[in-house]
Write an enzyme that holds these catalytic residues in place. Structure first.
Site, PDB file in Angstrom:
ATOM      1  N   HIS A 121     109.379  12.203  33.062  1.00  0.00           N
ATOM      2  CA  HIS A 121     109.806  12.298  34.461  1.00  0.00           C
ATOM      3  C   HIS A 121     109.533  10.941  35.114  1.00  0.00           C
ATOM      4  O   HIS A 121     108.571  10.265  34.748  1.00  0.00           O
ATOM      5  CB  HIS A 121     108.968  13.399  35.110  1.00  0.00           C
ATOM      6  N   ASP A 198     100.905  14.979  31.361  1.00  0.00           N
ATOM      7  CA  ASP A 198     101.644  15.462  32.529  1.00  0.00           C
ATOM      8  C   ASP A 198     102.006  16.924  32.241  1.00  0.00           C
ATOM      9  O   ASP A 198     102.916  17.201  31.469  1.00  0.00           O
ATOM     10  CB  ASP A 198     102.888  14.587  32.719  1.00  0.00           C
ATOM     11  N   GLN A 201     105.245  20.949  33.873  1.00  0.00           N
ATOM     12  CA  GLN A 201     106.091  22.051  33.387  1.00  0.00           C
ATOM     13  C   GLN A 201     105.323  23.044  32.527  1.00  0.00           C
ATOM     14  O   GLN A 201     105.825  24.128  32.232  1.00  0.00           O
ATOM     15  CB  GLN A 201     107.283  21.501  32.581  1.00  0.00           C
ATOM     16  N   LYS A 224     104.900  24.386  41.307  1.00  0.00           N
ATOM     17  CA  LYS A 224     105.698  24.868  40.170  1.00  0.00           C
ATOM     18  C   LYS A 224     105.033  26.064  39.495  1.00  0.00           C
ATOM     19  O   LYS A 224     105.578  26.633  38.558  1.00  0.00           O
ATOM     20  CB  LYS A 224     105.903  23.734  39.165  1.00  0.00           C
ATOM     21  N   CYS A 362     115.332  13.634  37.701  1.00  0.00           N
ATOM     22  CA  CYS A 362     114.261  12.620  37.708  1.00  0.00           C
ATOM     23  C   CYS A 362     113.942  12.108  36.304  1.00  0.00           C
ATOM     24  O   CYS A 362     112.802  11.732  36.014  1.00  0.00           O
ATOM     25  CB  CYS A 362     112.985  13.134  38.366  1.00  0.00           C
TER      26      CYS A 362
HETATM   27  C1  LIG Z   1     108.003  18.056  38.673  1.00  0.00           C
HETATM   28  C2  LIG Z   1     107.479  17.136  37.648  1.00  0.00           C
HETATM   29  C3  LIG Z   1     106.704  16.030  37.986  1.00  0.00           C
HETATM   30  C4  LIG Z   1     106.417  15.651  39.411  1.00  0.00           C
HETATM   31  O1  LIG Z   1     105.761  16.666  40.093  1.00  0.00           O
HETATM   32  P1  LIG Z   1     105.601  16.606  41.681  1.00  0.00           P
HETATM   33  O2  LIG Z   1     105.233  18.012  42.025  1.00  0.00           O
HETATM   34  O3  LIG Z   1     106.937  16.204  42.237  1.00  0.00           O
HETATM   35  O4  LIG Z   1     104.537  15.620  41.971  1.00  0.00           O
HETATM   36  C5  LIG Z   1     106.228  15.248  36.959  1.00  0.00           C
HETATM   37  N1  LIG Z   1     106.480  15.535  35.685  1.00  0.00           N
HETATM   38  C6  LIG Z   1     107.218  16.595  35.311  1.00  0.00           C
HETATM   39  C7  LIG Z   1     107.447  16.868  33.860  1.00  0.00           C
HETATM   40  C8  LIG Z   1     107.754  17.421  36.280  1.00  0.00           C
HETATM   41  O5  LIG Z   1     108.506  18.460  35.925  1.00  0.00           O
END
Ligand SMILES: *Cc1c(COP(=O)(O)O)cnc(C)c1O
Length: 404
Positions: A121, A198, A201, A224, A362
């Site tokens: 992302h 990260d 998800q 999320k 993104c």
């Molecule tokens: C949504 C997302 C982000 C960013 O998250 P924010 O809530 O916008 O800070 C980073 N990495 C992944 C894989 C995402 O799906």
């Protein structure tokens, strides 16, 4: 097993029509919907204990502080962190990446390497790029194959004593790939590199155990995972959080301030400058409790069922191509039909009450890799149904007839 009707009743937003049709919400990878218990907790906070935390002797301030710290412990337990002070409240995944990437400015120099992957992302690319620009370090990218799987031989070949940190997503938001992070963490540690995961998800779909994973950092967003927007978590191993300098200066993060010198507070306060998103932090704990009541194993099993059903049904549409066909996937289906622009499909299915995301999600480098402008992305949550997938298939067929 999940009682889907009962689960759906927890989410008031699902019980409405959009453009005259029952809402079908398939944009869960962008943000999840919120159960009533989370909505109520927000209102309860402001109706009963709203006060600034960690500072007041008065009763409300103590109640708010207690609720905030109880939530931290809920999340500590949930991700199996060794200490509660290893759990930092953030504004979300983006904030977590920036906090660590900024801190690494102090630990990295020209000639060092920062490794990310081809399917990150933007928020797990740009902060590292900025770090490299500041320090003269080099950004190295683990490539992927045509299925959207990281090429592990290449990862191991690229890894060296120059690699200071490896930052990869647990699950790709545009492809759905579940990455072999256990293996990546082990190999990176052997090379002496730290590992940032990260988990934006993964948090809504999988049980996470940061000690079993042995990752150095793990970040996710509350919004999320059924929690409020602007809430999030950064887990960091104690020794790393001790080593990193603070990200922001201000109130709450200090021990002593004079004009000559300031000493910093201990963990976690060193990284929590200013008045935080108090209600967000507290209610994120409520959201995590809710997910645990449903059971992440139940959630993962049901969403896998939806993934298989959706994949099979969508592939029956002539000319439809799925982008992201990894063997190990979560409930995200990105697709295109011939040369029809994803935006046009999204607009037509929206007229039928169905929310999908269109565009690059993104992840522009992923779109460049597959040589496409974007995809239509349907991402399923545990409150979605096979009937809703059938409605999507009908809507996509209609879009195809209109645009094809
Ligand atoms: C949504 C997302 C982000 C960013 O998250 P924010 O809530 O916008 O800070 C980073 N990495 C992944 C894989 C995402 O799906």
């Amino acid at each position: 097993m999940l009682d889907i009707q009962k689960v759906r009743n927890d989410f008031p937003i699902l019980n409405q029509t959009v453009n005259g049709k029952p809402l079908v919400y398939f944009d869960n990878a962008a943000t999840s919907q919120k159960p009533q218990i989370v909505i109520d907790a927000i209102s309860n906070y402001y109706s009963t204990i709203n006060a600034n935390i960690h500072r007041g002797v008065h009763t409300l301030s103590q109640l708010a502080t207690d609720a905030y710290e109880v939530s931290r412990q809920t999340i500590q337990k949930h991700i199996n962190a060794k200490h509660a002070h290893e759990v930092l409240f953030t504004a979300g995944t983006t904030h977590g990446v920036n906090l660590v990437a900024n801190g690494f400015s102090a630990l990295i120099k020209t000639g060092d390497e920062v490794m990310i992957s081809a399917m990150e992302h933007h928020s797990n690319i740009v902060p590292w790029q900025m770090l490299c620009e500041r320090t003269g370090a080099k950004l190295v990218v683990i490539p992927m194959n045509q299925h959207g799987e990281l090429i592990m031989e290449e990862f191991e070949r690229l890894l060296s004593e120059k690699t200071k940190i490896v930052s990869v997503n647990h699950i790709s938001n545009s492809l759905g790939t579940i990455n072999p992070i256990e293996h990546i963490i082990k190999k990176a540690h052997t090379a002496g590199a730290a590992v940032f995961i990260d988990g934006a998800q993964a948090a809504p779909h999988l049980k996470i155990d940061v000690q079993a994973l042995d990752c150095d950092f793990y970040a996710f967003s509350g919004h999320k995972a059924c929690g409020p927007t602007g809430s999030g978590i950064l887990y960091g191993k104690e020794e790393w959080l001790e080593k990193l300098p603070p990200y922001q200066g201000g109130g709450e993060m200090i021990k002593e301030v004079t004009f000559e010198k300031t000493t910093y507070a201990g963990l976690p306060h060193k990284f929590e400058a200013g008045t935080p998103h108090i209600e967000g932090g507290i209610v994120l704990g409520t959201a995590i409790d809710y997910l645990n009541t449903i059971g992440l194993d139940n959630i993962a099993a049901y969403e896998t069922e939806l993934l298989h059903y959706g994949t099979e049904k969508l592939l029956e549409i002539e000319g439809l191509k799925i982008i992201g066909t990894a063997a190990n996937k979560t409930s995200v289906i990105s697709f295109n039909i011939g040369n029809i622009h994803p935006y046009d499909i999204g607009a037509i299915v929206d007229k039928m009450g169905i929310a999908v995301r269109t565009g690059h999600h993104c992840t522009q480098p992923v779109m460049n890799f597959f040589d496409i402008p974007g995809t239509v992305r349907a991402s399923f949550a545990f409150y979605n149904t096979k009937e809703e997938i059938d409605a999507l298939v009908q809507a996509v067929l209609k879009a195809q007839r209109m645009l094809g």
